[in-house]
Design an enzyme around this catalytic site. Sequence first.
Site, PDB file in Angstrom:
ATOM      1  N   LYS A 182       0.841  -1.195   0.000  1.00 24.17           N
ATOM      2  CA  LYS A 182       0.000   0.000   0.000  1.00 24.17           C
ATOM      3  C   LYS A 182       0.876   1.245   0.000  1.00 24.17           C
ATOM      4  O   LYS A 182       1.960   1.253   0.601  1.00 24.17           O
ATOM      5  CB  LYS A 182      -0.886  -0.050   1.257  1.00 24.17           C
ATOM      6  CG  LYS A 182      -1.994   0.975   1.333  1.00 24.17           C
ATOM      7  CD  LYS A 182      -2.833   0.718   2.574  1.00 24.17           C
ATOM      8  CE  LYS A 182      -3.985   1.705   2.718  1.00 24.17           C
ATOM      9  NZ  LYS A 182      -4.834   1.402   3.884  1.00 24.17           N
TER      10      LYS A 182
ATOM     11  N   SER B   4      -9.744   1.234   2.907  1.00 20.06           N
ATOM     12  CA  SER B   4      -8.889   2.044   2.065  1.00 20.06           C
ATOM     13  C   SER B   4      -7.818   1.248   1.301  1.00 20.06           C
ATOM     14  O   SER B   4      -7.268   1.773   0.347  1.00 20.06           O
ATOM     15  CB  SER B   4      -8.218   3.123   2.914  1.00 20.06           C
ATOM     16  OG  SER B   4      -7.371   2.519   3.875  1.00 20.06           O
TER      17      SER B   4
ATOM     18  N   SER C  92      -9.885  -1.310   7.036  1.00 23.72           N
ATOM     19  CA  SER C  92      -9.284  -1.034   5.727  1.00 23.72           C
ATOM     20  C   SER C  92      -8.518  -2.184   5.082  1.00 23.72           C
ATOM     21  O   SER C  92      -8.147  -2.091   3.917  1.00 23.72           O
ATOM     22  CB  SER C  92      -8.360   0.187   5.811  1.00 23.72           C
ATOM     23  OG  SER C  92      -9.117   1.360   5.810  1.00 23.72           O
TER      24      SER C  92
END
Lengths: 95, 477
Positions: B74, B149, B173
Amino acid sequence: MKSYDIKKLSELVRIKILPEEKDDIDRKISSVLDYSAQVQEISELIDATTDQENYRQINVMRKDEVVSSSQEEREMILQGFPESNKDYLLVKKVI
Amino acid sequence: MDLSIREINEQLKTKKVSVKDLVSGYQKKIEEVDGEIGAFLEVFSDIDEQVKTAQELIDTGKAGLLTGIPLAVKDNILFKGRKVSAGSKIIKDYVAPYDSFVAQTLKDQGVVILGRTNMDEFAMGGSTERSAFKVTKNPHDTSRVPGGSSGGSAAAVASGQVVIALGSDTGGSVRQPAAFCGCVGLKPTYGAISRSGLIAMGSSFDQIGPIGRKVSDVEDMFYCLEGLDPQDSTTLSDSERRSARKEGQVKTIGVPRHLIEKGGVDKSVIENFESSLKTLESKGFKIKDIELPSVAYSLSSYYILIPAEVSSNMARFDGMRFGEREAGKDLLGEYMASRSELGSEVRLRSMVGAFVLSSGYYDSYYNKAYTVRRLLSADFERVFGLTGNKDSVDVVATPTTPTPAFKIGEKINDPLSMYMADIFTVSANISGLPAISIPSGFVKEEGSDLPLGLQLTAPRLREDRLFEVAGKFLNEI
């Protein structure tokens, strides 16, 4: 729905809100805070089993030792900084 | 392409495949599909060195389980010398001057990092639509969001572009996008994996977690990354780990039906959940109703505590230390001009945070929310039998999300309906407990088969229980 002092909040967080954005952000803040206000009902749930002493908190300490950075790291930090002069990082005067 | 890390490791060690061939297969897949999916913000072109290091480790017999495994991370995890933008324009060209703890650990293992994945700006969002750069699509239906996310990481894994990926989980997330994309996603115990070098959102909630196709992959990655780190004083020590992980198989699974039946949960999700419980029973687990009274307040307390921490963590992006400094007529003007690139969700949470911490409201918002945090932890301790309660359960099961993946654009203007997608996931972050989402089948909606997830929550540091139940549920063990 309650209305909030958007101007004051925007100054607190240093984020500029344009006049045309004001109503939308006010609507969103109101909807989030109206929902979150539910937590104010919780007093009925509190009993002796959940009092403060059950909640463990500890301090984790370490020695405050200076560790120097390599020249390569210094250059990367300087490059990532908005303004610098030789090996010094420049920030705005605050007082 | 569907091999586990353990199987790939065996192939690499027995020279059935070279790291170069393994990696180029995945690179080809990225070229084929990522134009449409949009999982990556950057695909690294200079990975030859990583491939070489991995092959050398294998050839000299020093390979670990993760050596040579192609993965993605990420965009909020720092790798020295690589860009890291947290999906935000305000630090779009920022280059990490040091390695995060997880980056260093992965480098030592000789993994091959193929690129950095898309995310909601500073991890605030549940759909990856809040990225300042692009919208990532759900590989199961490209008109839908992949969740967020960590949506880029989940979409990359689900579309076969990498073996496994790292995300971060502050309120769901990792687990919510894993559920929406049909993957396995783990949110470890708070303090299990170091947060050093993870761009912070809610510091007392954030944990890095793996997203993979198999439980064993997520398990292997987790055990590789956990550990004490002097750079993160909230990390837990080996002795704490040892004393928490005692022998004993999982027997009983608790279900807080009062939460699931409260409303707002799709009928198809409830049906899927009931059939998951039957599967668990068929594997020999006993299902038991439990009560977690304060869970009713978990989402409302989360959206007080998180904005409070956000308003403080986002204060550092003021044009003085990171990104571009924009001219203004005075100091405040300069801050405001520099911060004008922050997206709408970051602005919203910062302002809500300033409000709940402000004089006159602190007691009725922040302090109440903090009390819920204590009550929720106490509720879990009670159902897990840590307070001497004999009538206890070993893990807790709920659906991961109240709905399957929603349409792109469907919730973008209604923050509260977006927040509702976190209803089942936030409790694990509020209480610091480990939780995993595993694929529990599909539901048909408008002609698409959309994945759903089953969430399991365990006591502190009992990730082993999650892997046991998840592995049995998915017939891996």
